[in-house]
Design a protein around this motif. Structure first.
Motif, PDB file in Angstrom:
ATOM      1  N   GLU A  38       0.828  -1.210   0.000  1.00  0.00           N
ATOM      2  CA  GLU A  38       0.000   0.000   0.000  1.00  0.00           C
ATOM      3  C   GLU A  38       0.863   1.262   0.000  1.00  0.00           C
ATOM      4  O   GLU A  38       0.525   2.254  -0.648  1.00  0.00           O
ATOM      5  CB  GLU A  38      -0.921  -0.002   1.226  1.00  0.00           C
ATOM      6  CG  GLU A  38      -1.929  -1.154   1.269  1.00  0.00           C
ATOM      7  CD  GLU A  38      -2.911  -1.123   0.115  1.00  0.00           C
ATOM      8  OE1 GLU A  38      -3.233  -0.020  -0.361  1.00  0.00           O
ATOM      9  OE2 GLU A  38      -3.353  -2.211  -0.319  1.00  0.00           O
ATOM     10  N   THR A  39       1.977   1.229   0.705  1.00  0.00           N
ATOM     11  CA  THR A  39       2.861   2.401   0.770  1.00  0.00           C
ATOM     12  C   THR A  39       3.557   2.648  -0.561  1.00  0.00           C
ATOM     13  O   THR A  39       3.651   3.790  -1.026  1.00  0.00           O
ATOM     14  CB  THR A  39       3.922   2.210   1.876  1.00  0.00           C
ATOM     15  OG1 THR A  39       3.269   2.017   3.125  1.00  0.00           O
ATOM     16  CG2 THR A  39       4.834   3.425   1.967  1.00  0.00           C
ATOM     17  N   ILE A  40       4.033   1.580  -1.183  1.00  0.00           N
ATOM     18  CA  ILE A  40       4.723   1.715  -2.476  1.00  0.00           C
ATOM     19  C   ILE A  40       3.763   2.245  -3.528  1.00  0.00           C
ATOM     20  O   ILE A  40       4.116   3.067  -4.374  1.00  0.00           O
ATOM     21  CB  ILE A  40       5.320   0.363  -2.914  1.00  0.00           C
ATOM     22  CG1 ILE A  40       6.458  -0.034  -1.964  1.00  0.00           C
ATOM     23  CG2 ILE A  40       5.829   0.434  -4.350  1.00  0.00           C
ATOM     24  CD1 ILE A  40       6.955  -1.451  -2.164  1.00  0.00           C
ATOM     25  N   GLY A  41       2.519   1.775  -3.474  1.00  0.00           N
ATOM     26  CA  GLY A  41       1.510   2.270  -4.396  1.00  0.00           C
ATOM     27  C   GLY A  41       1.626   1.703  -5.802  1.00  0.00           C
ATOM     28  O   GLY A  41       2.372   0.754  -6.062  1.00  0.00           O
ATOM     29  N   GLY A  43       2.548   1.875  -9.829  1.00  0.00           N
ATOM     30  CA  GLY A  43       3.555   2.538 -10.658  1.00  0.00           C
ATOM     31  C   GLY A  43       3.987   1.707 -11.845  1.00  0.00           C
ATOM     32  O   GLY A  43       3.241   0.834 -12.322  1.00  0.00           O
ATOM     33  N   GLN A 242      11.684  -4.068  -2.288  1.00  0.00           N
ATOM     34  CA  GLN A 242      12.634  -2.970  -2.510  1.00  0.00           C
ATOM     35  C   GLN A 242      12.824  -2.698  -4.003  1.00  0.00           C
ATOM     36  O   GLN A 242      12.922  -1.541  -4.426  1.00  0.00           O
ATOM     37  CB  GLN A 242      13.972  -3.304  -1.845  1.00  0.00           C
ATOM     38  CG  GLN A 242      13.923  -3.257  -0.327  1.00  0.00           C
ATOM     39  CD  GLN A 242      15.197  -3.768   0.326  1.00  0.00           C
ATOM     40  OE1 GLN A 242      15.903  -4.591  -0.251  1.00  0.00           O
ATOM     41  NE2 GLN A 242      15.494  -3.288   1.533  1.00  0.00           N
ATOM     42  N   ALA A 245       9.729  -0.882  -5.210  1.00  0.00           N
ATOM     43  CA  ALA A 245       9.756   0.504  -4.750  1.00  0.00           C
ATOM     44  C   ALA A 245      10.708   1.350  -5.599  1.00  0.00           C
ATOM     45  O   ALA A 245      10.386   2.485  -5.983  1.00  0.00           O
ATOM     46  CB  ALA A 245      10.170   0.558  -3.277  1.00  0.00           C
ATOM     47  N   LYS A 246      11.860   0.790  -5.912  1.00  0.00           N
ATOM     48  CA  LYS A 246      12.838   1.514  -6.740  1.00  0.00           C
ATOM     49  C   LYS A 246      12.289   1.753  -8.141  1.00  0.00           C
ATOM     50  O   LYS A 246      12.433   2.846  -8.702  1.00  0.00           O
ATOM     51  CB  LYS A 246      14.138   0.704  -6.814  1.00  0.00           C
ATOM     52  CG  LYS A 246      15.236   1.381  -7.610  1.00  0.00           C
ATOM     53  CD  LYS A 246      16.513   0.544  -7.608  1.00  0.00           C
ATOM     54  CE  LYS A 246      17.612   1.215  -8.426  1.00  0.00           C
ATOM     55  NZ  LYS A 246      18.859   0.395  -8.454  1.00  0.00           N
ATOM     56  N   ASN A 248       9.162   1.939  -9.025  1.00  0.00           N
ATOM     57  CA  ASN A 248       8.044   2.879  -8.971  1.00  0.00           C
ATOM     58  C   ASN A 248       8.456   4.269  -8.512  1.00  0.00           C
ATOM     59  O   ASN A 248       7.637   5.187  -8.501  1.00  0.00           O
ATOM     60  CB  ASN A 248       6.959   2.356  -8.020  1.00  0.00           C
ATOM     61  CG  ASN A 248       6.169   1.212  -8.629  1.00  0.00           C
ATOM     62  OD1 ASN A 248       6.457   0.758  -9.723  1.00  0.00           O
ATOM     63  ND2 ASN A 248       5.154   0.761  -7.915  1.00  0.00           N
ATOM     64  N   GLY A 249       9.735   4.421  -8.086  1.00  0.00           N
ATOM     65  CA  GLY A 249      10.181   5.703  -7.568  1.00  0.00           C
ATOM     66  C   GLY A 249       9.552   6.023  -6.230  1.00  0.00           C
ATOM     67  O   GLY A 249       9.308   7.193  -5.900  1.00  0.00           O
ATOM     68  N   ALA A 250       9.282   4.996  -5.437  1.00  0.00           N
ATOM     69  CA  ALA A 250       8.651   5.165  -4.126  1.00  0.00           C
ATOM     70  C   ALA A 250       9.627   4.761  -3.031  1.00  0.00           C
ATOM     71  O   ALA A 250      10.727   4.266  -3.309  1.00  0.00           O
ATOM     72  CB  ALA A 250       7.377   4.319  -4.046  1.00  0.00           C
ATOM     73  N   VAL A 251       9.216   4.966  -1.796  1.00  0.00           N
ATOM     74  CA  VAL A 251      10.063   4.602  -0.654  1.00  0.00           C
ATOM     75  C   VAL A 251       9.400   3.479   0.127  1.00  0.00           C
ATOM     76  O   VAL A 251       8.175   3.373   0.168  1.00  0.00           O
ATOM     77  CB  VAL A 251      10.313   5.810   0.272  1.00  0.00           C
ATOM     78  CG1 VAL A 251      11.118   6.856  -0.439  1.00  0.00           C
ATOM     79  CG2 VAL A 251       8.988   6.398   0.773  1.00  0.00           C
TER      80      VAL A 251
END
Length: 502
Positions: A38-41, A43, A242, A245-246, A248-251
């Motif tokens: 959910e945090t990564i979203g 992308g 990880q 996240a990378k 998608n440009g998310a953290v």
């Protein structure tokens, strides 16, 4: 000597217990896979996931719909009767039914990605062999093996479901229907060109190409992070998250990754756990009925249009028997598709996305249960409307709406089944549901191609009655999955596992 292996086994067991009971540093933040997803979203990764895993629907549609466009030619080549043609479809779904359970069980134990790859290799191999079938018996056997391979394609949907954030599942999963539509239109279009020129054997060979090409891009999609963490492989799950996240440009969330301790996976008894017993039984009824209606519509189209030509005229068309050969008057005569027949198939197939926007709105605003209840009820209504004597355009319109409705039914039940079961039994839940689905598909040919010629009204009323039962089952499902997080395990969470995200 016999005690040495036992001592090693005990040591390994103690080490696993020690690992499972590790506590994070005091005050250290933790997060779950669900929270990470959910945090990564949404992308770039999810777009690639949608395109690659969605394309499994193209391959599945081509292999399943292939029988509909090849049947007239094998009937002619091997002089088959109606029941023999129907048996081909039934055996394809028999293979699908058996392998759905087996592959679902294996996917929960050994991974979704591995089973998906194995199923594609299996289906492509036996599909190519089918094109060299020397006889009807060999054709039936090899297509049953293809059906077994296609059964594993459902793992693509599971991988998509387990990577998608909650609010996107109700939108992205129904859009996957576009891939099924693409595969259906592609095989019909190819058949209209290839069948009259170089024959059905080359059609099968050409239809195998997309599946072979898709295997080459599977390496870009990782194993499900939810599956990895359910097996205790938290490091692999963290590495996957990880990477996403990378891309998608998310953290990533702060803290360490934590999940419940490992449970046994892929157990049949979990499907009838008190928490899921009623849900499982009702889902099985719905899957069986939806497949019965879906493939009933597809296979009955030719008979419905043939009846309409007689119904729409003042008197039955008179055939010029002087131009008929002895072969055409036999019970096994050749009845090849005309260009108009292919056009009608294309028109009715396009109907499969006609209600997609409404289906997506219904799933996300009304919920999965009520949306499915409404579309199943409407499916029953349109089956009954086919009893009305209307023009050819009217019949095509009814078929168009039926294809749209049965497609919406499949969209909703696929999403619901993937969401309602926890990670430890999700693939098995989909597999057993797929097996019951194929029971309906196995029966459909004998209703659509045999019974319908003996009792037209009786066949359509049977389809409508089954849809009404499914509508009631959908409305009374005990769990609504709209806005519900994917569950990890059947029983309440146990001792957690931890791994630092940094």
């Amino acid at each position: 000597m016999a005690t040495a292996p036992k001592e090693v086994e005990n040591a390994i067991g103690l080490e696993e217990i020690h690992m499972e009971r590790q506590e994070p540093p005091k005050g250290q933040k933790t997060f779950t896979v669900e929270e990470a997803v959910e945090t990564i979203g949404f992308g770039k990764f999810h777009i690639a996931l949608f395109l690659i895993m969605g394309s499994t629907g193209v391959v599945e549609a081509m292999e399943i719909m292939l029988i509909a466009v090849v049947s007239p030619l094998i009937r002619c080549e091997w002089q088959l009767q109606d029941w023999q043609v129907a048996l081909v479809t039934t055996m394809v779904f028999f293979g699908y039914m058996v392998f759905s359970i087996v592959l679902g069980l294996l996917a929960d134990r050994y991974g979704r990605w591995k089973i998906l790859l194995l199923s594609f290799l299996w289906a492509a191999y036996f599909s190519l062999l089918t094109s060299f079938s020397p006889s009807y018996i060999w054709f039936v056997f090899l297509r049953a093996m293809v059906g077994g391979g296609v059964a594993g394609h459902a793992q693509g949907l599971i991988i998509k479901t387990e990577f998608l954030p909650t609010k996107y599942r109700g939108y992205m999963l129904p859009l996957s229907q576009v891939f099924w539509l693409t595969g259906s239109l592609l095989i019909i279009g190819l058949a209209s060109v290839v069948n009259p020129t170089i024959g059905w054997r080359w059609l099968i060979r050409i239809a195998s190409i997309p599946g072979i090409l898709l295997i080459l891009v599977f390496k870009f999609i990782p194993e499900s992070a939810r599956y990895n963490v359910s097996t205790g492989n938290v490091a692999a799950a963290l590495a996957t998250l990880q990477k996403i996240a990378k891309m998608n440009g998310a953290v990533m969330p702060e803290g360490v990754l934590t999940e419940p301790a490992k449970e046994r996976r892929g157990r049949f008894k979990d499907l009838i756990h008190p928490k899921y017993l009623r849900t499982t039984l009702q889902i099985w009824i719905i899957w069986l009925g939806i497949a019965f209606a879906y493939y009933g519509v597809i296979l009955a189209s030719a008979e419905l249009l043939e009846r309409d030509l007689v119904c729409g005229s003042a008197a039955p068309p008179v055939r010029d028997s002087s131009h008929e050969s002895e072969e055409s008057r036999s019970p096994c005569h050749c009845r090849l598709f005309s260009p108009n027949a292919y056009q009608t198939m294309i028109i009715s197939t396009v109907g499969e996305i006609a209600l997609n926007p409404l289906n997506i709105l219904g799933i996300n605003f009304l919920g999965r249960r009520l949306s499915l209840c409404i579309t199943m009820g409407c499916t029953a209504l349109f089956f009954l409307l086919l009893n009305i004597c209307v023009s050819s355009a009217g019949t095509i319109g009814f078929l168009f709406m039926l294809r749209a409705l049965v497609s919406a039914n499949f969209n909703t039940i696929y999403i619901y089944t993937a969401e309602v079961y926890p990670t430890t039994m999700r693939a098995l839940g989909m597999g057993t549901s797929g097996s019951l689905c194929r029971v309906g598909a196995m029966v459909a040919p004998f209703i659509s191609q045999v019974l319908i010629n003996a009792s037209f009204i009786g066949a359509l009323c049977l389809f409508a009655s089954v849809c009404i039962v499914c509508a009631i089952s959908a409305f009374t499902l005990p769990i609504e999955t709209k806005d519900r997080a994917l569950q990890v395990c059947v029983t309440p969470p146990g001792t957690p596992l931890y791994l630092n995200a940094t």
